[in-house]
Design a protein around this motif. Sequence first.
Motif, mmCIF file in Angstrom:
data_model
loop_
_atom_site.group_PDB
_atom_site.id
_atom_site.type_symbol
_atom_site.label_atom_id
_atom_site.label_comp_id
_atom_site.label_asym_id
_atom_site.label_seq_id
_atom_site.Cartn_x
_atom_site.Cartn_y
_atom_site.Cartn_z
ATOM 1 N N LYS A 126 0.827 -1.200 0.000
ATOM 2 C CA LYS A 126 0.000 0.000 0.000
ATOM 3 C C LYS A 126 0.866 1.257 0.000
ATOM 4 C CE LYS A 126 -3.906 -2.327 0.730
ATOM 5 N NZ LYS A 126 -5.021 -2.380 -0.246
ATOM 6 N N GLN A 127 0.404 2.254 -0.762
ATOM 7 C CA GLN A 127 0.985 3.591 -0.684
ATOM 8 C C GLN A 127 -0.154 4.560 -0.422
ATOM 9 O OE1 GLN A 127 2.771 5.232 -4.196
ATOM 10 N NE2 GLN A 127 3.571 7.004 -3.115
ATOM 11 N N ASP A 128 -0.165 5.159 0.770
ATOM 12 C CA ASP A 128 -1.282 6.018 1.195
ATOM 13 C C ASP A 128 -2.606 5.269 1.099
ATOM 14 O OD1 ASP A 128 0.509 8.135 1.582
ATOM 15 O OD2 ASP A 128 0.325 8.773 -0.512
ATOM 16 N N GLY A 129 -2.572 3.968 1.433
ATOM 17 C CA GLY A 129 -3.782 3.152 1.444
ATOM 18 C C GLY A 129 -4.198 2.609 0.092
ATOM 19 N N ILE A 130 -3.425 2.904 -0.958
ATOM 20 C CA ILE A 130 -3.785 2.476 -2.316
ATOM 21 C C ILE A 130 -2.732 1.513 -2.843
ATOM 22 C CG2 ILE A 130 -4.243 3.246 -4.680
ATOM 23 C CD1 ILE A 130 -5.064 5.952 -3.516
ATOM 24 N N SER A 131 -3.197 0.412 -3.468
ATOM 25 C CA SER A 131 -2.279 -0.570 -4.051
ATOM 26 C C SER A 131 -1.881 -0.166 -5.460
ATOM 27 C CB SER A 131 -2.936 -1.951 -4.091
ATOM 28 O OG SER A 131 -3.264 -2.401 -2.808
ATOM 29 N N TYR A 178 10.774 2.596 -4.729
ATOM 30 C CA TYR A 178 10.090 2.707 -3.442
ATOM 31 C C TYR A 178 10.855 1.936 -2.375
ATOM 32 C CZ TYR A 178 6.050 4.287 -6.161
ATOM 33 O OH TYR A 178 5.212 4.970 -6.998
ATOM 34 N N ASN A 184 4.123 -1.534 3.364
ATOM 35 C CA ASN A 184 3.794 -0.166 2.971
ATOM 36 C C ASN A 184 4.893 0.391 2.070
ATOM 37 O OD1 ASN A 184 1.261 0.466 4.390
ATOM 38 N ND2 ASN A 184 2.465 0.172 6.244
ATOM 39 N N PHE A 186 6.965 3.564 0.379
ATOM 40 C CA PHE A 186 7.370 4.941 0.625
ATOM 41 C C PHE A 186 8.256 5.379 -0.539
ATOM 42 C CE2 PHE A 186 6.855 2.744 4.642
ATOM 43 C CZ PHE A 186 6.040 3.598 5.375
ATOM 44 N N ASN A 192 12.819 9.666 3.640
ATOM 45 C CA ASN A 192 12.170 8.406 4.001
ATOM 46 C C ASN A 192 13.200 7.326 4.347
ATOM 47 O OD1 ASN A 192 9.547 9.357 3.668
ATOM 48 N ND2 ASN A 192 9.497 8.817 1.496
#
Length: 227
Positions: A126-131, A178, A184, A186, A192
């Motif tokens: 997930k990135q900000d809750g989105i796959s 990422y 998760n 980032f 980060n």
Amino acid sequence: MKIQFLIVIILSLRLSITNAQSTVSVGSPVEQSRALREIRSQPSPPIGSVYLNDEWTVATLDLIKGAYSENQIQNVPIKLDLKTNTFELNSSLGIKVLEGAKVEQFHFVDTKTGMSELFINCNKFKQDGISLKGFCKMTDTKIALASYSYIQVVQADYNVALNMGSKENEFKKKTSLYLVKDNNFFPANKKNLLALMSDKETQIKKFMGDENININKEEGLKLVVEY
């Protein structure tokens, strides 16, 4: 002289009438007919490739449990279409298509480096809750580095009046990096990176400075997450 001038005028009038008769007017039967089909110009084929690798690559695919009777397809030549997220499998029965959503992960040996490359389905992260949709090349480290390849479509922008621009759409392969922790994603940047490796931030900063590491490149990031 007057007679020759009159002949020229008469011939010019006849030519104008002939041209007018040969031109299809707006209200003509041809223009009004619904039975006649207009031939539209065909768009030019797009430039570029949609594949992760343009050549057939022998890989092993681990399938989502329950998707098929078998859980794995071994040693099959594949191409991954990044635009549609589908696999093309080169089998003895011809080219078969497999949905990317049915594949958990796949791996192959890079013929250039001799290293095994692992790609994991991004839908588990997930990135900000989105796959993300597609597959990421992953490193086997505590803070994993994910290399995500995707297709950017550049639309044709040809201007007829100016005779400028491109007549074809263009497929451009892009890669985003990422950092992955606890499933998760980032964005891979210095902020980060240091936050995720805060337990040894001082050592990491010194290592990056001593080795002059560029973390904007995949090679540099890989050195740091493996430190």
